[in-house]
Design a protein around this motif. Structure first.
Motif, mmCIF file in Angstrom:
data_model
loop_
_atom_site.group_PDB
_atom_site.id
_atom_site.type_symbol
_atom_site.label_atom_id
_atom_site.label_comp_id
_atom_site.label_asym_id
_atom_site.label_seq_id
_atom_site.Cartn_x
_atom_site.Cartn_y
_atom_site.Cartn_z
ATOM 1 N N SER A 85 30.879 45.068 -5.045
ATOM 2 C CA SER A 85 32.029 44.803 -4.237
ATOM 3 C C SER A 85 31.845 43.256 -4.081
ATOM 4 O O SER A 85 32.709 42.299 -3.771
ATOM 5 C CB SER A 85 30.803 45.047 -2.740
ATOM 6 N N LEU A 86 30.598 42.484 -3.860
ATOM 7 C CA LEU A 86 30.296 40.579 -4.221
ATOM 8 C C LEU A 86 31.747 40.509 -5.140
ATOM 9 O O LEU A 86 32.529 39.313 -5.106
ATOM 10 C CB LEU A 86 29.668 40.256 -4.263
ATOM 11 N N ILE A 87 31.947 40.566 -6.619
ATOM 12 C CA ILE A 87 32.341 39.646 -7.888
ATOM 13 C C ILE A 87 33.984 40.804 -6.869
ATOM 14 O O ILE A 87 35.237 39.309 -7.574
ATOM 15 C CB ILE A 87 32.124 40.761 -8.867
ATOM 16 N N LEU A 88 34.458 41.420 -6.361
ATOM 17 C CA LEU A 88 35.426 42.083 -5.847
ATOM 18 C C LEU A 88 35.979 41.023 -5.023
ATOM 19 O O LEU A 88 37.305 40.269 -5.301
ATOM 20 C CB LEU A 88 36.138 43.260 -5.772
ATOM 21 N N ALA A 89 35.302 40.574 -4.000
ATOM 22 C CA ALA A 89 35.908 40.293 -2.684
ATOM 23 C C ALA A 89 35.352 38.674 -3.632
ATOM 24 O O ALA A 89 37.196 38.006 -2.601
ATOM 25 C CB ALA A 89 34.628 39.794 -1.894
ATOM 26 N N THR A 90 35.040 38.137 -4.269
ATOM 27 C CA THR A 90 35.585 36.513 -4.975
ATOM 28 C C THR A 90 36.363 36.600 -5.647
ATOM 29 O O THR A 90 37.033 35.588 -5.951
ATOM 30 C CB THR A 90 34.320 36.451 -5.980
ATOM 31 N N ASN A 91 36.735 37.851 -6.035
ATOM 32 C CA ASN A 91 37.725 37.453 -7.078
ATOM 33 C C ASN A 91 39.372 37.734 -6.751
ATOM 34 O O ASN A 91 40.586 37.800 -7.360
ATOM 35 C CB ASN A 91 37.717 38.232 -8.440
ATOM 36 N N THR A 92 39.326 38.513 -5.929
ATOM 37 C CA THR A 92 41.098 38.878 -4.942
ATOM 38 C C THR A 92 41.539 37.522 -4.949
ATOM 39 O O THR A 92 41.236 36.888 -4.925
ATOM 40 C CB THR A 92 40.536 39.536 -3.584
ATOM 41 N N TYR A 93 42.412 37.708 -5.192
ATOM 42 C CA TYR A 93 44.161 36.837 -4.644
ATOM 43 C C TYR A 93 44.239 36.702 -3.316
ATOM 44 O O TYR A 93 44.785 35.798 -2.081
ATOM 45 C CB TYR A 93 45.425 37.162 -5.131
ATOM 46 N N LEU A 97 36.507 35.565 -0.710
ATOM 47 C CA LEU A 97 35.520 34.939 -0.349
ATOM 48 C C LEU A 97 34.930 33.647 -0.585
ATOM 49 O O LEU A 97 35.049 33.366 -1.627
ATOM 50 C CB LEU A 97 34.391 36.159 -0.340
ATOM 51 N N PRO A 98 34.890 32.823 0.632
ATOM 52 C CA PRO A 98 34.607 31.528 0.550
ATOM 53 C C PRO A 98 32.981 31.767 -0.798
ATOM 54 O O PRO A 98 32.308 32.430 -0.127
ATOM 55 C CB PRO A 98 34.229 30.853 1.772
ATOM 56 N N ALA A 99 32.811 29.915 -1.062
ATOM 57 C CA ALA A 99 31.903 30.403 -1.923
ATOM 58 C C ALA A 99 30.447 30.632 -1.317
ATOM 59 O O ALA A 99 29.146 30.444 -1.668
ATOM 60 C CB ALA A 99 31.686 28.523 -2.994
ATOM 61 N N ASP A 100 30.728 29.692 0.386
ATOM 62 C CA ASP A 100 29.340 29.358 0.690
ATOM 63 C C ASP A 100 28.557 31.140 1.537
ATOM 64 O O ASP A 100 27.352 31.122 1.049
ATOM 65 C CB ASP A 100 29.181 28.804 1.641
ATOM 66 N N ARG A 101 29.354 32.127 1.506
ATOM 67 C CA ARG A 101 29.376 33.308 1.952
ATOM 68 C C ARG A 101 28.777 33.848 0.695
ATOM 69 O O ARG A 101 28.022 34.804 0.601
ATOM 70 C CB ARG A 101 30.482 33.904 2.650
ATOM 71 N N ALA A 102 29.605 33.710 -0.709
ATOM 72 C CA ALA A 102 29.795 34.124 -1.360
ATOM 73 C C ALA A 102 27.781 34.263 -2.059
ATOM 74 O O ALA A 102 27.293 34.797 -2.621
ATOM 75 C CB ALA A 102 29.662 34.158 -2.326
ATOM 76 N N THR A 103 27.407 32.999 -1.673
ATOM 77 C CA THR A 103 25.857 32.794 -1.741
ATOM 78 C C THR A 103 25.006 33.347 -1.360
ATOM 79 O O THR A 103 23.734 33.870 -1.880
ATOM 80 C CB THR A 103 26.166 30.991 -2.043
ATOM 81 N N MET A 104 25.498 33.449 0.536
ATOM 82 C CA MET A 104 25.002 34.209 1.196
ATOM 83 C C MET A 104 24.391 35.468 0.650
ATOM 84 O O MET A 104 23.375 36.200 0.950
ATOM 85 C CB MET A 104 24.957 33.986 2.049
ATOM 86 N N THR A 105 25.219 36.313 0.172
ATOM 87 C CA THR A 105 25.700 37.135 0.165
ATOM 88 C C THR A 105 24.716 37.296 -1.609
ATOM 89 O O THR A 105 23.739 38.430 -0.841
ATOM 90 C CB THR A 105 27.188 38.010 -0.168
ATOM 91 N N LEU A 106 25.260 36.604 -1.575
ATOM 92 C CA LEU A 106 23.885 37.001 -3.926
ATOM 93 C C LEU A 106 22.423 37.058 -3.070
ATOM 94 O O LEU A 106 21.985 37.434 -3.595
ATOM 95 C CB LEU A 106 24.400 35.435 -4.398
ATOM 96 N N VAL A 107 22.057 35.764 -2.321
ATOM 97 C CA VAL A 107 20.367 35.734 -1.964
ATOM 98 C C VAL A 107 20.090 36.819 -1.240
ATOM 99 O O VAL A 107 18.772 37.821 -1.593
ATOM 100 C CB VAL A 107 20.251 34.682 -1.439
ATOM 101 N N GLU A 108 21.339 37.643 -0.589
ATOM 102 C CA GLU A 108 20.913 39.329 0.018
ATOM 103 C C GLU A 108 20.372 39.938 -1.240
ATOM 104 O O GLU A 108 19.567 40.688 -0.914
ATOM 105 C CB GLU A 108 21.700 39.774 0.913
ATOM 106 N N ILE A 109 21.085 39.964 -2.152
ATOM 107 C CA ILE A 109 21.164 40.846 -2.838
ATOM 108 C C ILE A 109 19.641 40.972 -3.922
ATOM 109 O O ILE A 109 19.249 41.322 -4.394
ATOM 110 C CB ILE A 109 22.305 41.278 -3.937
ATOM 111 N N VAL A 110 19.930 39.735 -4.573
ATOM 112 C CA VAL A 110 18.880 39.037 -4.775
ATOM 113 C C VAL A 110 16.708 39.978 -4.553
ATOM 114 O O VAL A 110 16.354 40.179 -4.749
ATOM 115 C CB VAL A 110 18.046 37.503 -5.130
#
Length: 499
Positions: A85-93, A97-110
């Motif tokens: 879901s994070l990848i799709l939210a980042t890749n959608t036209y 998803l802004p970079a800072d929010r993507a990083t926050m979500t990535l931290v949660e996944i980790v």
């Protein structure tokens, strides 16, 4: 006739010219080319980038939502769903998803990885995260913090992974499973730029992986895992460890083949040999092609002896190896014609079970896409690949629709047919075939060891939709194959034609 069947019926005419083209393959794909590696092992994900496909992305999100609801206690599936879901939210036209929010979500996944108690799956999740971060251009610093240092974790876990009583028709396979995990490890650390970690603190993980080969009793598994370990060790720059005066691991492997080949069915010899031919191309050592036997002649003989259903899994491996050896046009002067003929032979095969059909149909479609074009594939194969799901046993723990579906969904995505899997079909009670299937996964499927294969396939498709031109990263950019070297022009490589 359903919409999906109608589309498949005129597939050869409509899909003429739909091809990837072997001349367009990256060096990473020429090393990690196998669909099996991507879906079963979760390594080499995100190859063949494509533009964002809203319909396909919506279908993937629906699968993720169904699995989240039906398998809430499966931690690996939960991890994979969040990452997809994070990848799709980042890749959608559409409002990415802004970079800072993507990083926050990535931290949660980790931080949620600790829920995966199985060491093998935990290590797999870590290597997938590395590949995803690199492919997406995310901040890899999230993976190398004091609280979560993926390098330290992987190097610790690779030695802790144990498989108890894991056997099949080829015998005990625990060491083989660890051997395959070394491939994931090598790819991850290579992409992360931390190859140095493999030989620090008095350890030499490359040599440990190579030594592990001798603990795998079956030549079928020793070859499949060992050849890939040798190939990746070469990519990482350890040729002097692989083939040295002290010990030559590739010669040992070929000597083991010489001892064991000819005892079992052709498939058991063909599979490891085709991978090993590609490894020889990566090492750029033509003399190994005739060590103990003429291995090109052996490969041609074995390929001719395969039953129809196995022609395309092994054909794809064979064609890639020959391409990297610089011999594809010599062995198959009319490759498109050969693929068409092989496809006709396979189309007449009617004795496979649903999983075999799913995998073999998918290999057939992808091989045509890579080496010819889709017009060479009989409509029967395209139609069957898109309508096989109802024949699976929803209570089967391993050879199930999660396993077969990972192949079919990916092959259909490569050929522009994936959307058909998410459209209503009369054959599936008016529901979309793939969603109908996932909704009916029984508990043995949801808790079984094949569900991660579907998880890997979904991550792979999401990564492919990053839309950037395909190019090699630093790890694979410098790889050179035997077919590109002066050794080929010196006439030192023997040729054995396959009729």
């Amino acid at each position: 006739m359903t919409t999906m069947e109608t589309a498949a019926e005129d597939m050869p005419a409509r899909q003429a010219g739909v091809r990837r083209g072997i001349e367009n393959l990256t060096r990473e794909t020429r090393v990690l080319f196998s669909p099996w590696s991507r879906y079963v092992r979760g390594v080499g994900l995100g190859q063949h980038p494509m533009n964002f496909d809203p319909r396909l992305a919506s279908g993937i999100e629906e699968i993720v939502a169904i699995l989240e609801k039906r398998a809430p206690s499966n931690p690996f599936s939960a991890f994979a769903g969040k990452l997809t879901s994070l990848i799709l939210a980042t890749n959608t036209y559409y409002d990415p998803l802004p970079a800072d929010r993507a990083t926050m979500t990535l931290v949660e996944i980790v931080e949620g990885l600790s829920a995966i108690e199985d060491r093998f799956l935990h290590a797999t999740a870590c290597t997938i995260l590395v590949e995803a971060c690199v492919a997406q251009g995310w901040d890899v610093g999230v993976l190398t913090r004091p609280r979560f240092d993926v390098v330290r974790i992987l190097l610790d876990e690779i030695r802790q992974i144990r498989f108890h009583e894991v056997t099949d028709t080829h015998g005990e396979k625990g060491p083989y499973e660890r051997l395959q995990m070394y491939v994931n490890l090598f790819v991850a650390l290579g992409k992360l730029g931390r190859v140095d970690a493999l030989t620090q603190a008095g350890s030499h993980h490359v040599r440990e992986a190579l030594d592990l080969m001798s603990e795998v009793p079956s030549h079928y598994y020793r070859g499949r895992g060992g050849a890939m370990v040798i190939a990746m060790a070469s990519v990482l720059g350890f040729d002097d460890v692989v083939c040295s005066d002290r010990r030559d691991y590739l010669k040992e492997l070929l000597a083991y083949y010489d001892e064991k080949f000819g005892v079992a069915i052709p498939w058991d010899d063909t599979y490891p040999l085709m991978i090993t031919l590609n490894t020889i191309a990566i090492l750029r050592k033509p003399e190994y092609l005739t060590y103990r036997r003429d291995w090109l002649a052996e490969a041609a003989r074995l390929f001719r002896s395969l039953p129809a259903k196995q022609l395309f899994p092994m054909g794809q491996y064979y064609f890639v190896a020959l391409h990297n050896l610089g011999l594809l046009s010599d062995v198959f002067p009319d490759l498109e014609g050969a693929i068409r003929e092989l496809a006709m032979q396979y189309a007449g095969y009617t004795k496979a079970d649903p999983l075999d059909y799913s995998m073999y149909d998918s290999y057939t479609i992808e091989t045509a896409w890579l080496f010819a074009d889709l017009s060479v594939i009989p409509a029967l194969i395209m139609r069957r690949a898109a309508s096989i799901f109802k024949t699976f046993d929803s209570e089967e723990p391993y050879r199930n629709a999660a396993y077969g579906g990972s192949y079919v969904l990916s092959a259909c995505a490569e050929t522009g047919l994936a959307g058909r899997l998410f459209e209503p079909s009369d054959d599936y009670d008016g529901e979309a075939p793939f969603l109908w299937t996932v909704r009916r996964f029984g508990r043995p499927v949801l808790d079984g060891r094949s569900l991660p294969y579907l998880n890997h396939a979904l991550i792979n498709l999401a990564l492919r939709m990053r839309g950037e031109p395909e190019r090699d990263g630093p790890l694979f950019r410098s790889v050179r194959f035997l077919g590109e070297s002066a050794l080929r022009s010196e006439g030192r490589t023997p040729v054995c034609k396959t009729n």
